[in-house]
Scaffold this active site. Structure first.
Site, PDB file in Angstrom:
ATOM      1  N   ASN A 113       0.868  -1.178   0.000  1.00  5.92           N
ATOM      2  CA  ASN A 113       0.000   0.000   0.000  1.00  5.92           C
ATOM      3  C   ASN A 113       0.905   1.227   0.000  1.00  5.92           C
ATOM      4  O   ASN A 113       1.495   1.565   1.025  1.00  5.92           O
ATOM      5  CB  ASN A 113      -0.891  -0.038   1.256  1.00  5.92           C
ATOM      6  CG  ASN A 113      -1.726   1.219   1.397  1.00  5.92           C
ATOM      7  OD1 ASN A 113      -1.799   2.053   0.490  1.00  5.92           O
ATOM      8  ND2 ASN A 113      -2.362   1.375   2.546  1.00  5.92           N
ATOM      9  N   TRP A 114       0.998   1.861  -1.160  1.00  2.37           N
ATOM     10  CA  TRP A 114       1.927   3.000  -1.284  1.00  2.37           C
ATOM     11  C   TRP A 114       1.413   4.240  -0.565  1.00  2.37           C
ATOM     12  O   TRP A 114       2.144   5.197  -0.402  1.00  2.37           O
ATOM     13  CB  TRP A 114       2.161   3.329  -2.758  1.00  2.37           C
ATOM     14  CG  TRP A 114       2.874   2.271  -3.532  1.00  2.37           C
ATOM     15  CD1 TRP A 114       3.316   1.058  -3.075  1.00  2.37           C
ATOM     16  CD2 TRP A 114       3.228   2.321  -4.929  1.00  2.37           C
ATOM     17  NE1 TRP A 114       3.932   0.366  -4.092  1.00  2.37           N
ATOM     18  CE2 TRP A 114       3.885   1.119  -5.245  1.00  2.37           C
ATOM     19  CE3 TRP A 114       3.050   3.265  -5.933  1.00  2.37           C
ATOM     20  CZ2 TRP A 114       4.369   0.840  -6.528  1.00  2.37           C
ATOM     21  CZ3 TRP A 114       3.524   2.994  -7.209  1.00  2.37           C
ATOM     22  CH2 TRP A 114       4.181   1.797  -7.499  1.00  2.37           C
ATOM     23  N   LYS A 115       0.146   4.245  -0.206  1.00  2.87           N
ATOM     24  CA  LYS A 115      -0.470   5.442   0.394  1.00  2.87           C
ATOM     25  C   LYS A 115      -0.219   6.633  -0.545  1.00  2.87           C
ATOM     26  O   LYS A 115      -0.231   6.443  -1.764  1.00  2.87           O
ATOM     27  CB  LYS A 115       0.039   5.644   1.825  1.00  2.87           C
ATOM     28  CG  LYS A 115      -0.113   4.353   2.657  1.00  2.87           C
ATOM     29  CD  LYS A 115       0.116   4.537   4.114  1.00  2.87           C
ATOM     30  CE  LYS A 115      -0.078   3.213   4.846  1.00  2.87           C
ATOM     31  NZ  LYS A 115       0.064   3.308   6.287  1.00  2.87           N
ATOM     32  N   HIS A 131      -9.319   1.357   5.277  1.00  2.81           N
ATOM     33  CA  HIS A 131      -8.016   1.525   5.926  1.00  2.81           C
ATOM     34  C   HIS A 131      -8.183   2.494   7.099  1.00  2.81           C
ATOM     35  O   HIS A 131      -8.980   3.432   7.023  1.00  2.81           O
ATOM     36  CB  HIS A 131      -6.998   2.062   4.917  1.00  2.81           C
ATOM     37  CG  HIS A 131      -5.604   2.007   5.447  1.00  2.81           C
ATOM     38  ND1 HIS A 131      -5.119   2.935   6.336  1.00  2.81           N
ATOM     39  CD2 HIS A 131      -4.599   1.108   5.244  1.00  2.81           C
ATOM     40  CE1 HIS A 131      -3.873   2.614   6.651  1.00  2.81           C
ATOM     41  NE2 HIS A 131      -3.532   1.515   6.016  1.00  2.81           N
ATOM     42  N   GLU A 155      -6.527   4.891   8.043  1.00  5.74           N
ATOM     43  CA  GLU A 155      -6.320   6.315   7.701  1.00  5.74           C
ATOM     44  C   GLU A 155      -7.576   6.911   7.076  1.00  5.74           C
ATOM     45  O   GLU A 155      -7.850   8.095   7.229  1.00  5.74           O
ATOM     46  CB  GLU A 155      -5.089   6.442   6.787  1.00  5.74           C
ATOM     47  CG  GLU A 155      -3.800   6.231   7.592  1.00  5.74           C
ATOM     48  CD  GLU A 155      -2.671   5.560   6.841  1.00  5.74           C
ATOM     49  OE1 GLU A 155      -2.680   5.567   5.599  1.00  5.74           O
ATOM     50  OE2 GLU A 155      -1.765   5.018   7.512  1.00  5.74           O
ATOM     51  N   GLU A 185      -5.059  -4.800  10.665  1.00  2.00           N
ATOM     52  CA  GLU A 185      -4.039  -3.774  10.839  1.00  2.00           C
ATOM     53  C   GLU A 185      -4.279  -3.028  12.147  1.00  2.00           C
ATOM     54  O   GLU A 185      -5.070  -2.077  12.185  1.00  2.00           O
ATOM     55  CB  GLU A 185      -4.095  -2.780   9.677  1.00  2.00           C
ATOM     56  CG  GLU A 185      -3.773  -3.381   8.329  1.00  2.00           C
ATOM     57  CD  GLU A 185      -3.145  -2.360   7.405  1.00  2.00           C
ATOM     58  OE1 GLU A 185      -2.057  -2.646   6.900  1.00  2.00           O
ATOM     59  OE2 GLU A 185      -3.713  -1.273   7.216  1.00  2.00           O
ATOM     60  N   GLY A 237       2.978   2.230  10.912  1.00  3.94           N
ATOM     61  CA  GLY A 237       3.967   3.299  10.795  1.00  3.94           C
ATOM     62  C   GLY A 237       4.693   3.611  12.086  1.00  3.94           C
ATOM     63  O   GLY A 237       5.403   4.606  12.174  1.00  3.94           O
ATOM     64  N   SER A 253       3.869  -2.155  10.406  1.00  6.17           N
ATOM     65  CA  SER A 253       5.323  -2.227  10.604  1.00  6.17           C
ATOM     66  C   SER A 253       5.921  -3.566  10.167  1.00  6.17           C
ATOM     67  O   SER A 253       6.846  -4.081  10.805  1.00  6.17           O
ATOM     68  CB  SER A 253       5.691  -1.907  12.067  1.00  6.17           C
ATOM     69  OG  SER A 253       5.291  -0.579  12.392  1.00  6.17           O
ATOM     70  N   GLY A 258       3.092  -1.027   4.331  1.00  2.00           N
ATOM     71  CA  GLY A 258       3.105   0.398   4.013  1.00  2.00           C
ATOM     72  C   GLY A 258       4.521   0.866   3.704  1.00  2.00           C
ATOM     73  O   GLY A 258       5.029   0.674   2.598  1.00  2.00           O
ATOM     74  N   GLY A 259       5.175   1.455   4.693  1.00  2.00           N
ATOM     75  CA  GLY A 259       6.493   2.072   4.491  1.00  2.00           C
ATOM     76  C   GLY A 259       7.500   1.177   3.781  1.00  2.00           C
ATOM     77  O   GLY A 259       8.192   1.624   2.848  1.00  2.00           O
TER      78      GLY A 259
HETATM   79  P1  13P Z   1       3.329   0.374   7.727  1.00  2.00           P
HETATM   80  O1  13P Z   1       3.824  -0.878   7.076  1.00  2.00           O
HETATM   81  O2  13P Z   1       4.060   1.619   7.252  1.00  2.00           O
HETATM   82  O3  13P Z   1       3.267   0.256   9.215  1.00  2.00           O
HETATM   83  O4  13P Z   1       1.822   0.612   7.232  1.00  2.00           O
HETATM   84  C1  13P Z   1       0.932  -0.444   7.286  1.00  2.00           C
HETATM   85  C2  13P Z   1      -0.282  -0.067   6.535  1.00  2.00           C
HETATM   86  O5  13P Z   1      -1.013   0.825   6.938  1.00  2.00           O
HETATM   87  C3  13P Z   1      -0.562  -0.775   5.282  1.00  2.00           C
HETATM   88  O6  13P Z   1      -1.833  -0.498   4.818  1.00  2.00           O
END
Ligand code: 13P
Length: 261
Positions: free
Chosen positions: A11-13, A103, A105, A173, A179, A219, A240-241
């Protein structure tokens, strides 16, 4: 025998523009090829920003790159006067197989309720997209209700009206792990993923419980992915990251090569 193909989803956000996306996808493909990665042993999914999707689709198609593609959100509506919204029909036209829904967010910054998430799941299914339904508890929820109560409740609402034969993916999640560098332990992930699978069995039936992939996200890194994938109810990861760094993401995809798996 594993009936569920492991799914490693990036997920590149709101990261990587369409030009950066091209460089990233080419390098990821090349890195996995060089490493002798066996296509088919793990499904690789990319969830770029909307403005990248056409470009990534064209590249995957032209270079026959075997990655799955998905959007990070969609509208609950199909078309019309909804400024800024993206229809599931548009994602489907761009060969997206998946769409992330709910998600944390989106739930947090865009006030998406369980009911909105449910409407979006229905929209995804109407357009032939597999929803990746995200659920998870905040740190405060964890303290008040324990780990599984909130995600289980969120999933129950999201699955209302979903037919038993529908293709869905569920992603656990925990918000406190996203993050933060503070990942859930494999035991914590397994415990909640198993409870989510029980909900799938309860609402959609035993077959759905058997075939539906439940992912862990929060993470995830190359150093901890193998420990999650050893757990029987964790079928992949929503990253994510670490999905923004080619070598790191490639190492996550190749978790089967890590010790002990
Ligand atoms: P991180 O891997 O950066 O913690 O993010 C997880 C995430 O929200 C994937 O959708």
């Amino acid at each position: 025998m594993a009936v569920r193909t492991p799914f490693i989803a990036g997920n590149w956000k709101m990261n990587l523009d369409h030009l950066q996306a091209v460089a990233f996808v080419q390098k990821l493909h090349w890195t996995l090829k060089e490493a002798g990665h066996e296509v088919g042993s793990v499904e690789v999914g990319l969830f770029p920003p909307f403005t990248d999707i056409r470009t990534v689709q064209t590249l995957l198609d032209a270079d026959k790159i075997p990655f799955s593609l998905g959007g990070q959100d969609l509208s609950m509506k199909d078309s019309g006067a909804y400024t800024g919204e993206i229809s599931g029909a548009f994602l489907k036209k761009l060969d997206c197989g998946y769409v992330i829904i709910g998600h944390s967010e989106r739930r947090d910054y865009h006030a998406e309720t369980d009911e909105v998430v449910s409407a979006k799941v229905q929209a995804a299914l109407r357009h032939g997209l597999t929803p990746v339904i995200c659920v998870g508890e905040t740190a405060a929820d964890l303290e008040e209700f324990g780990a599984s109560a909130v995600p289980v409740g969120q999933l129950r609402v999201a699955l209302e009206g979903v037919p038993s034969a529908a293709d869905i993916v569920v992603a656990y999640e925990p918000v406190w792990a996203i993050g933060s560098g503070q990942a859930a332990t494999p035991e914590q992930a397994q415990d909640v993923c198993a409870k989510l699978r029980e909900v799938i069995v309860d609402v959609l039936g035993a077959d759905a419980g058997e075939r539906t992939r439940v992912l862990y996200g929060g993470s995830v890194k190359s150093g901890n992915i193998a420990s999650y994938m050893r757990e029987p109810d964790v079928d992949g990861a929503l990253v994510g990251g670490a999905s923004l760094v080619v070598d790191e993401f490639a190492a996550i995809v190749r978790y089967q090569k890590h010790v002990g798996v």
